[in-house]
Write an enzyme that holds these catalytic residues in place. Structure first.
Site, PDB file in Angstrom:
ATOM      1  N   GLU A  36       0.842  -1.207   0.000  1.00 30.51           N
ATOM      2  CA  GLU A  36       0.000   0.000   0.000  1.00 30.51           C
ATOM      3  C   GLU A  36       0.871   1.248   0.000  1.00 30.51           C
ATOM      4  O   GLU A  36       1.853   1.325   0.743  1.00 30.51           O
ATOM      5  CB  GLU A  36      -0.899  -0.025   1.238  1.00 30.51           C
ATOM      6  CG  GLU A  36      -2.261   0.547   0.988  1.00 30.51           C
ATOM      7  CD  GLU A  36      -3.066  -0.275  -0.014  1.00 30.51           C
ATOM      8  OE1 GLU A  36      -3.186   0.188  -1.168  1.00 30.51           O
ATOM      9  OE2 GLU A  36      -3.550  -1.353   0.339  1.00 30.51           O
ATOM     10  N   SER A  70     -25.406   7.567 -16.381  1.00 26.22           N
ATOM     11  CA  SER A  70     -25.045   6.671 -15.281  1.00 26.22           C
ATOM     12  C   SER A  70     -26.310   6.173 -14.600  1.00 26.22           C
ATOM     13  O   SER A  70     -27.063   6.965 -14.019  1.00 26.22           O
ATOM     14  CB  SER A  70     -24.159   7.390 -14.250  1.00 26.22           C
ATOM     15  OG  SER A  70     -24.129   6.613 -13.057  1.00 26.22           O
ATOM     16  N   GLY A 124     -16.961   5.173  -4.439  1.00 30.36           N
ATOM     17  CA  GLY A 124     -16.259   5.909  -3.393  1.00 30.36           C
ATOM     18  C   GLY A 124     -15.933   5.047  -2.185  1.00 30.36           C
ATOM     19  O   GLY A 124     -15.590   5.569  -1.125  1.00 30.36           O
ATOM     20  N   SER A 129     -13.958   2.060  -7.796  1.00 33.98           N
ATOM     21  CA  SER A 129     -15.004   2.287  -8.800  1.00 33.98           C
ATOM     22  C   SER A 129     -14.506   3.275  -9.842  1.00 33.98           C
ATOM     23  O   SER A 129     -14.932   3.244 -10.992  1.00 33.98           O
ATOM     24  CB  SER A 129     -16.278   2.815  -8.140  1.00 33.98           C
ATOM     25  OG  SER A 129     -16.116   4.143  -7.688  1.00 33.98           O
ATOM     26  N   GLU A 162      -7.006  10.484 -14.149  1.00 33.74           N
ATOM     27  CA  GLU A 162      -7.024  10.909 -12.734  1.00 33.74           C
ATOM     28  C   GLU A 162      -6.058  12.080 -12.523  1.00 33.74           C
ATOM     29  O   GLU A 162      -6.364  13.025 -11.799  1.00 33.74           O
ATOM     30  CB  GLU A 162      -6.646   9.749 -11.802  1.00 33.74           C
ATOM     31  CG  GLU A 162      -7.590   8.566 -11.916  1.00 33.74           C
ATOM     32  CD  GLU A 162      -8.400   8.266 -10.654  1.00 33.74           C
ATOM     33  OE1 GLU A 162      -8.351   9.054  -9.689  1.00 33.74           O
ATOM     34  OE2 GLU A 162      -9.103   7.228 -10.662  1.00 33.74           O
ATOM     35  N   ASP A 174      -4.340   0.731  -9.490  1.00 33.96           N
ATOM     36  CA  ASP A 174      -5.768   0.466  -9.686  1.00 33.96           C
ATOM     37  C   ASP A 174      -6.111   0.202 -11.149  1.00 33.96           C
ATOM     38  O   ASP A 174      -6.752  -0.793 -11.490  1.00 33.96           O
ATOM     39  CB  ASP A 174      -6.609   1.651  -9.190  1.00 33.96           C
ATOM     40  CG  ASP A 174      -6.504   1.847  -7.694  1.00 33.96           C
ATOM     41  OD1 ASP A 174      -5.776   1.075  -7.040  1.00 33.96           O
ATOM     42  OD2 ASP A 174      -7.148   2.779  -7.175  1.00 33.96           O
ATOM     43  N   TYR A 224      -3.223  12.322   0.757  1.00 32.04           N
ATOM     44  CA  TYR A 224      -2.580  11.494  -0.266  1.00 32.04           C
ATOM     45  C   TYR A 224      -1.481  12.292  -0.957  1.00 32.04           C
ATOM     46  O   TYR A 224      -0.339  11.844  -1.069  1.00 32.04           O
ATOM     47  CB  TYR A 224      -3.632  11.048  -1.296  1.00 32.04           C
ATOM     48  CG  TYR A 224      -3.148  10.013  -2.281  1.00 32.04           C
ATOM     49  CD1 TYR A 224      -3.420   8.664  -2.079  1.00 32.04           C
ATOM     50  CD2 TYR A 224      -2.425  10.371  -3.414  1.00 32.04           C
ATOM     51  CE1 TYR A 224      -2.978   7.704  -2.976  1.00 32.04           C
ATOM     52  CE2 TYR A 224      -1.977   9.419  -4.316  1.00 32.04           C
ATOM     53  CZ  TYR A 224      -2.268   8.092  -4.092  1.00 32.04           C
ATOM     54  OH  TYR A 224      -1.824   7.144  -4.981  1.00 32.04           O
TER      55      TYR A 224
HETATM   56  P1  ADP Z   1     -13.275   4.679  -5.399  1.00 31.77           P
HETATM   57  O1  ADP Z   1     -12.442   4.612  -6.624  1.00 31.77           O
HETATM   58  O2  ADP Z   1     -12.575   4.158  -4.188  1.00 31.77           O
HETATM   59  O3  ADP Z   1     -14.625   4.054  -5.551  1.00 31.77           O
HETATM   60  P2  ADP Z   1     -13.080   7.502  -5.917  1.00 31.77           P
HETATM   61  O4  ADP Z   1     -13.392   8.683  -5.091  1.00 31.77           O
HETATM   62  O5  ADP Z   1     -11.712   7.353  -6.463  1.00 31.77           O
HETATM   63  O6  ADP Z   1     -13.511   6.225  -5.054  1.00 31.77           O
HETATM   64  O7  ADP Z   1     -14.054   7.456  -7.163  1.00 31.77           O
HETATM   65  C1  ADP Z   1     -15.455   7.596  -6.986  1.00 31.77           C
HETATM   66  C2  ADP Z   1     -16.005   8.529  -8.051  1.00 31.77           C
HETATM   67  O8  ADP Z   1     -16.009   7.863  -9.341  1.00 31.77           O
HETATM   68  C3  ADP Z   1     -17.447   8.895  -7.816  1.00 31.77           C
HETATM   69  O9  ADP Z   1     -17.546  10.018  -6.964  1.00 31.77           O
HETATM   70  C4  ADP Z   1     -17.938   9.211  -9.229  1.00 31.77           C
HETATM   71  O10 ADP Z   1     -17.540  10.523  -9.585  1.00 31.77           O
HETATM   72  C5  ADP Z   1     -17.141   8.243 -10.079  1.00 31.77           C
HETATM   73  N1  ADP Z   1     -17.915   7.011 -10.384  1.00 31.77           N
HETATM   74  C6  ADP Z   1     -17.558   5.740 -10.100  1.00 31.77           C
HETATM   75  N2  ADP Z   1     -18.490   4.853 -10.541  1.00 31.77           N
HETATM   76  C7  ADP Z   1     -19.465   5.572 -11.127  1.00 31.77           C
HETATM   77  C8  ADP Z   1     -20.703   5.251 -11.782  1.00 31.77           C
HETATM   78  N3  ADP Z   1     -21.130   3.992 -11.920  1.00 31.77           N
HETATM   79  N4  ADP Z   1     -21.445   6.290 -12.265  1.00 31.77           N
HETATM   80  C9  ADP Z   1     -21.027   7.563 -12.124  1.00 31.77           C
HETATM   81  N5  ADP Z   1     -19.891   7.915 -11.526  1.00 31.77           N
HETATM   82  C10 ADP Z   1     -19.100   6.953 -11.023  1.00 31.77           C
HETATM   83 MG    MG Z   2     -10.574   5.694  -6.998  1.00 31.03          MG
END
Ligand code: ADP
Ligand code: MG
Length: 393
Positions: A36, A70, A124, A129, A162, A174, A224
């Site tokens: 990590e 979405s 999030g 995601s 990113e 990731d 971070y």
């Molecule tokens: P993680 O990657 O840990 O889930 P992040 O903060 O890096 O958290 O990313 C989350 C962001 O990615 C959300 O706030 C949104 O902007 C975007 N996101 C992820 N999946 C989707 C989705 N299915 N639809 C719309 N936005 C998404």
């Molecule tokens: Mg992320």
């Protein structure tokens, strides 16, 4: 798993029956077993793709507009490939437009497209995601434009999204595992050379269990970037004080650190010690996992958590509570640690299969008692990386 028939129906609802039949693409979320905050230090990581995923239904358009819906958010958005929007708007479209622009900058000529996105990766929640979104959308956009995109290129484009559009200086872990994951395996990734070794994750006796704190503290983004800066400062000082040939903390061995670490200011010293020892633990863990020495793997995971908590200071109370409860179940839990950037998100645990229910109950009861929150608990096999879905019979 996303219901692909429902996704196809949603595509018709959103864009109308006149649209061409969409093609479907998917990219998984991920969990990091160990390693990590090492990726942006050119070091080693050991993640696996999980069986939760982001799916994209996509059809090409004749122009250069990209429309996106979405299903998770119930929101429309769109952009024009020829008129890049503002960066760092703090909206979800940053990820999609960011990967599109990054692909084009890398020479992948895209065309307009209509997309519908649906995901069961918690948004999030520390299971990436964001990488699942970048990589699935990038794969969909390239594919419907008729371009076969290299998976490493796709991962790098996601990371670039990113960096440039989202404003998060993330490492490559990731996007790389999400693009290149292999079913039944974790990948030991050398984040400098991008060389990988696939390590089987045998789940006959132990399971990989993810516990979600359900919290995300505001600190995570700013801290971070601060950790990155502290690591760079450490490299600079170590270089000046005798390790002239190092480029990143990856180049500092544990023996080097014993010898030269004392020249660093206290906080920077602890940050560097985490990275140096975590790289060594990750290599040891990959060997332990390969040789099925799972008790050793578990010990390394616990040591990783302690190092992240005390030296790198990216844990939080909720993560520590989950790790404490998990380790109190001696004989059931082999290892437990926070996973991902920290300040909330998830822990990853190595749990004996025959004690899973006991683990679930104890975690749920203990965590709810301590925090008032109900944790989400997922068991996942190691899944595949991004690909097109052929669901038609
Ligand atoms: P993680 O990657 O840990 O889930 P992040 O903060 O890096 O958290 O990313 C989350 C962001 O990615 C959300 O706030 C949104 O902007 C975007 N996101 C992820 N999946 C989707 C989705 N299915 N639809 C719309 N936005 C998404
Ligand atoms: Mg992320």
């Amino acid at each position: 798993m996303i219901d692909t028939a429902a996704l196809r129906r949603a595509f018709l609802d959103v864009y109308g029956a006149a649209e061409q039949t969409p093609r479907l693409f998917r990219a998984p979320g991920r969990v990091n077993l160990i390693g990590e905050h090492t990726d942006y230090n050119d070091g080693f990581v050991l993640p696996m793709a999980i069986d939760r995923e982001t799916c994209v239904a996509a059809a090409a358009r004749a122009d250069r507009r990209v429309r996106v819906f979405s299903l998770n958010l119930g929101e429309h958005a769109e952009f024009d490939l020829d008129r890049p929007g503002m960066r760092e708007r703090g909206i979800w479209l940053d990820y999609v437009e960011g990967v599109a622009q990054a692909l084009e900058r890398r020479g992948v000529r895209l065309g307009g497209a209509d997309l519908v996105i649906s995901s069961d990766v918690p948004v999030g929640g520390g299971l990436s995601s964001s990488a699942a979104l970048e990589v699935s959308a990038g794969l969909a956009l390239a594919s419907v434009a008729g371009v076969e995109v290299d998976r490493v290129e796709l991962a790098l484009a996601g990371q670039e999204a990113e960096h440039t559009y989202v404003g998060a200086k993330v490492g490559i872990m990731d996007q790389f595992i999400v693009a290149l994951g292999r079913a039944g395996h974790a990948l030991l990734i050398d984040c400098r050379t991008l060389e990988t070794q696939a390590i089987p994750v045998d789940t006959t006796e132990t399971l990989v269990v993810i516990c979600d704190t359900r919290v995300k503290h505001e600190l995570s983004a700013s801290e971070y970037n601060l950790r990155r800066a502290e690591c760079e400062e450490g490299v600079e000082l170590l270089r000046r004080e005798g390790l002239a040939n190092i480029r990143a903390l990856r180049d500092v061995s544990e023996a080097d650190f014993e010898r030269y670490g004392h020249v660093l200011p206290e906080v920077v010293g602890r940050r560097c010690r985490h990275v140096v020892t975590e790289n060594a633990r990750t290599l040891d863990a990959a060997a332990a996992l390969r040789e099925r020495r799972l008790e050793e793997m578990g010990r390394l995971m616990l040591a990783s958590h302690e190092s992240l908590r005390q030296d790198y200071e990216v844990s939080c109370r909720e993560l520590d509570v989950l790790v404490e409860i998990a380790t109190s179940l001696a004989g059931a839990t082999l290892g437990a640690r926070m996973t991902g950037g920290g300040f909330g998100g998830c822990t990853v645990n190595l749990v004996r299969r025959d004690r899973l229910e006991d683990f679930r109950e104890t975690i749920t009861r203990g965590y709810t008692g301590a925090t008032g929150l109900t944790p989400n608990i997922y068991v996942s096999e190691a899944g595949e990386g991004a690909k097109e879905i052929n669901d038609e019979v």
